[in-house]
Design a protein around this motif. Structure first.
Motif, mmCIF file in Angstrom:
data_model
loop_
_atom_site.group_PDB
_atom_site.id
_atom_site.type_symbol
_atom_site.label_atom_id
_atom_site.label_comp_id
_atom_site.label_asym_id
_atom_site.label_seq_id
_atom_site.Cartn_x
_atom_site.Cartn_y
_atom_site.Cartn_z
ATOM 1 N N GLU A 54 10.274 -5.125 -13.403
ATOM 2 C CA GLU A 54 8.839 -4.824 -13.421
ATOM 3 C C GLU A 54 8.124 -5.527 -12.270
ATOM 4 O OE1 GLU A 54 6.975 -5.392 -17.256
ATOM 5 O OE2 GLU A 54 8.762 -4.632 -18.268
ATOM 6 N N ILE A 55 8.488 -6.783 -12.003
ATOM 7 C CA ILE A 55 7.864 -7.533 -10.902
ATOM 8 C C ILE A 55 8.236 -6.909 -9.565
ATOM 9 C CG2 ILE A 55 7.871 -9.744 -9.680
ATOM 10 C CD1 ILE A 55 8.139 -11.081 -12.470
ATOM 11 N N CYS A 56 9.516 -6.543 -9.411
ATOM 12 C CA CYS A 56 9.951 -5.911 -8.154
ATOM 13 C C CYS A 56 9.205 -4.602 -7.921
ATOM 14 C CB CYS A 56 11.455 -5.668 -8.169
ATOM 15 S SG CYS A 56 12.427 -7.171 -8.033
ATOM 16 N N GLN A 57 9.039 -3.803 -8.967
ATOM 17 C CA GLN A 57 8.312 -2.540 -8.827
ATOM 18 C C GLN A 57 6.852 -2.790 -8.473
ATOM 19 O OE1 GLN A 57 9.597 0.665 -8.861
ATOM 20 N NE2 GLN A 57 7.558 1.082 -8.053
ATOM 21 N N ALA A 58 6.246 -3.787 -9.085
ATOM 22 C CA ALA A 58 4.851 -4.114 -8.771
ATOM 23 C C ALA A 58 4.715 -4.554 -7.313
ATOM 24 C CB ALA A 58 4.342 -5.203 -9.713
ATOM 25 N N MET A 59 5.688 -5.325 -6.832
ATOM 26 C CA MET A 59 5.647 -5.765 -5.433
ATOM 27 C C MET A 59 5.788 -4.566 -4.481
ATOM 28 S SD MET A 59 7.821 -9.311 -5.814
ATOM 29 C CE MET A 59 8.067 -9.537 -4.074
ATOM 30 N N LYS A 60 6.677 -3.617 -4.813
ATOM 31 C CA LYS A 60 6.830 -2.407 -3.993
ATOM 32 C C LYS A 60 5.540 -1.600 -3.988
ATOM 33 C CE LYS A 60 11.766 -1.866 -4.793
ATOM 34 N NZ LYS A 60 12.782 -1.084 -5.522
ATOM 35 N N ASP A 61 4.931 -1.451 -5.169
ATOM 36 C CA ASP A 61 3.669 -0.708 -5.273
ATOM 37 C C ASP A 61 2.583 -1.373 -4.433
ATOM 38 O OD1 ASP A 61 4.944 1.011 -7.028
ATOM 39 O OD2 ASP A 61 4.059 0.108 -8.833
ATOM 40 N N TRP A 62 2.509 -2.698 -4.497
ATOM 41 C CA TRP A 62 1.491 -3.432 -3.742
ATOM 42 C C TRP A 62 1.726 -3.293 -2.239
ATOM 43 C CZ3 TRP A 62 -3.185 -4.869 -4.259
ATOM 44 C CH2 TRP A 62 -3.752 -5.806 -3.410
ATOM 45 N N LYS A 63 2.976 -3.381 -1.815
ATOM 46 C CA LYS A 63 3.302 -3.231 -0.396
ATOM 47 C C LYS A 63 2.906 -1.841 0.091
ATOM 48 C CE LYS A 63 7.075 -3.552 2.904
ATOM 49 N NZ LYS A 63 8.510 -3.673 3.104
ATOM 50 N N GLU A 64 3.219 -0.825 -0.703
ATOM 51 C CA GLU A 64 2.835 0.546 -0.340
ATOM 52 C C GLU A 64 1.318 0.666 -0.225
ATOM 53 O OE1 GLU A 64 2.765 4.945 -2.374
ATOM 54 O OE2 GLU A 64 4.409 3.605 -2.909
ATOM 55 N N TYR A 65 0.605 0.054 -1.152
ATOM 56 C CA TYR A 65 -0.857 0.099 -1.115
ATOM 57 C C TYR A 65 -1.387 -0.577 0.148
ATOM 58 C CZ TYR A 65 -5.694 -0.988 -2.235
ATOM 59 O OH TYR A 65 -7.051 -1.112 -2.181
ATOM 60 N N LEU A 66 -0.814 -1.729 0.503
ATOM 61 C CA LEU A 66 -1.267 -2.432 1.704
ATOM 62 C C LEU A 66 -0.984 -1.629 2.964
ATOM 63 C CD1 LEU A 66 -0.190 -6.105 0.896
ATOM 64 C CD2 LEU A 66 -2.503 -5.140 0.828
ATOM 65 N N GLU A 67 0.138 -0.911 2.990
ATOM 66 C CA GLU A 67 0.499 -0.120 4.164
ATOM 67 C C GLU A 67 -0.322 1.147 4.285
ATOM 68 O OE1 GLU A 67 4.685 0.476 3.658
ATOM 69 O OE2 GLU A 67 5.190 -1.551 4.339
ATOM 70 N N THR A 68 -0.593 1.812 3.183
ATOM 71 C CA THR A 68 -1.260 3.115 3.225
ATOM 72 C C THR A 68 -2.734 3.051 2.816
ATOM 73 O OG1 THR A 68 -0.698 3.659 0.934
ATOM 74 C CG2 THR A 68 0.900 4.255 2.647
ATOM 75 N N GLY A 69 -3.100 2.052 2.055
ATOM 76 C CA GLY A 69 -4.474 1.967 1.560
ATOM 77 C C GLY A 69 -4.742 2.936 0.426
ATOM 78 N N LYS A 70 -3.703 3.634 -0.031
ATOM 79 C CA LYS A 70 -3.869 4.611 -1.103
ATOM 80 C C LYS A 70 -2.955 4.258 -2.265
ATOM 81 C CE LYS A 70 -4.678 8.297 2.196
ATOM 82 N NZ LYS A 70 -4.190 9.548 2.741
ATOM 83 N N SER A 71 -3.503 4.363 -3.442
ATOM 84 C CA SER A 71 -2.692 4.158 -4.634
ATOM 85 C C SER A 71 -3.496 4.552 -5.855
ATOM 86 C CB SER A 71 -2.267 2.703 -4.769
ATOM 87 O OG SER A 71 -1.590 2.508 -5.983
ATOM 88 N N ASP A 72 -2.813 5.173 -6.794
ATOM 89 C CA ASP A 72 -3.478 5.464 -8.071
ATOM 90 C C ASP A 72 -3.310 4.292 -9.038
ATOM 91 O OD1 ASP A 72 -0.755 5.809 -8.346
ATOM 92 O OD2 ASP A 72 -0.920 7.526 -9.697
ATOM 93 N N LYS A 73 -2.544 3.264 -8.605
ATOM 94 C CA LYS A 73 -2.297 2.107 -9.452
ATOM 95 C C LYS A 73 -3.252 0.956 -9.178
ATOM 96 C CE LYS A 73 2.497 3.266 -9.886
ATOM 97 N NZ LYS A 73 3.736 3.279 -9.199
ATOM 98 N N PHE A 74 -3.881 0.970 -8.030
ATOM 99 C CA PHE A 74 -4.761 -0.129 -7.653
ATOM 100 C C PHE A 74 -6.155 0.403 -7.375
ATOM 101 C CE2 PHE A 74 -0.475 -1.326 -6.261
ATOM 102 C CZ PHE A 74 -0.312 -2.474 -7.005
ATOM 103 N N ARG A 75 -7.128 -0.448 -7.555
ATOM 104 C CA ARG A 75 -8.515 -0.103 -7.242
ATOM 105 C C ARG A 75 -9.175 -1.341 -6.656
ATOM 106 N NH1 ARG A 75 -10.386 0.123 -13.491
ATOM 107 N NH2 ARG A 75 -9.305 -1.774 -13.991
ATOM 108 N N PRO A 76 -10.298 -1.173 -6.060
ATOM 109 C CA PRO A 76 -10.960 -2.336 -5.463
ATOM 110 C C PRO A 76 -11.226 -3.429 -6.498
ATOM 111 C CG PRO A 76 -11.988 -0.309 -4.721
ATOM 112 C CD PRO A 76 -11.009 0.066 -5.791
ATOM 113 N N LEU A 77 -11.101 -4.661 -6.049
ATOM 114 C CA LEU A 77 -11.277 -5.810 -6.935
ATOM 115 C C LEU A 77 -12.663 -5.823 -7.562
ATOM 116 C CD1 LEU A 77 -10.143 -8.412 -8.097
ATOM 117 C CD2 LEU A 77 -10.903 -9.589 -6.035
ATOM 118 N N ASP A 78 -13.683 -5.432 -6.797
ATOM 119 C CA ASP A 78 -15.047 -5.415 -7.338
ATOM 120 C C ASP A 78 -15.151 -4.507 -8.570
ATOM 121 O OD1 ASP A 78 -15.760 -7.110 -5.325
ATOM 122 O OD2 ASP A 78 -16.741 -5.571 -4.103
#
Length: 92
Positions: A54-78
């Motif tokens: 689960e942690i490895c998958q979360a890290m992959k998802d986060w890396k993808e988000y940082l590279e592309t700026g797009k994700s349905d799993k993450f949203r702005p912190l605000d």
């Protein structure tokens, strides 16, 4: 079938659990009611989580988000913090 009080069961747990393991019926009687003791089958146990995966998958998802700026799993912190604040204020 053996009926045992909670006091007696606490004092002789190994004895009564051994009886259950041998296939005997043991009933635990208390003020709250009666309970049949029985062994838990492997399929009854809660499945174990693979936290490392689960942690490895979360890290992959986060890396993808940082590279592309797009994700349905993450949203702005605000937005996330606003949601937390709103849920806290609705409970009060």
């Amino acid at each position: 079938m053996t009926i045992v009080s909670t006091t007696d069961f606490r004092a002789n747990q190994t004895k009564y659990l051994g009886m259950v393991d041998r296939g005997e019926h043991v009933i635990l009687k208390s003020r709250r009611g009666s309970y049949r003791l029985m062994p838990v089958e492997v399929e009854d146990e809660e499945p174990k989580r693979d936290v490392t995966a689960e942690i490895c998958q979360a890290m992959k998802d986060w890396k993808e988000y940082l590279e592309t700026g797009k994700s349905d799993k993450f949203r702005p912190l605000d937005e996330f913090l606003d949601e937390l604040r709103n849920s806290e204020s609705s409970r009060v």
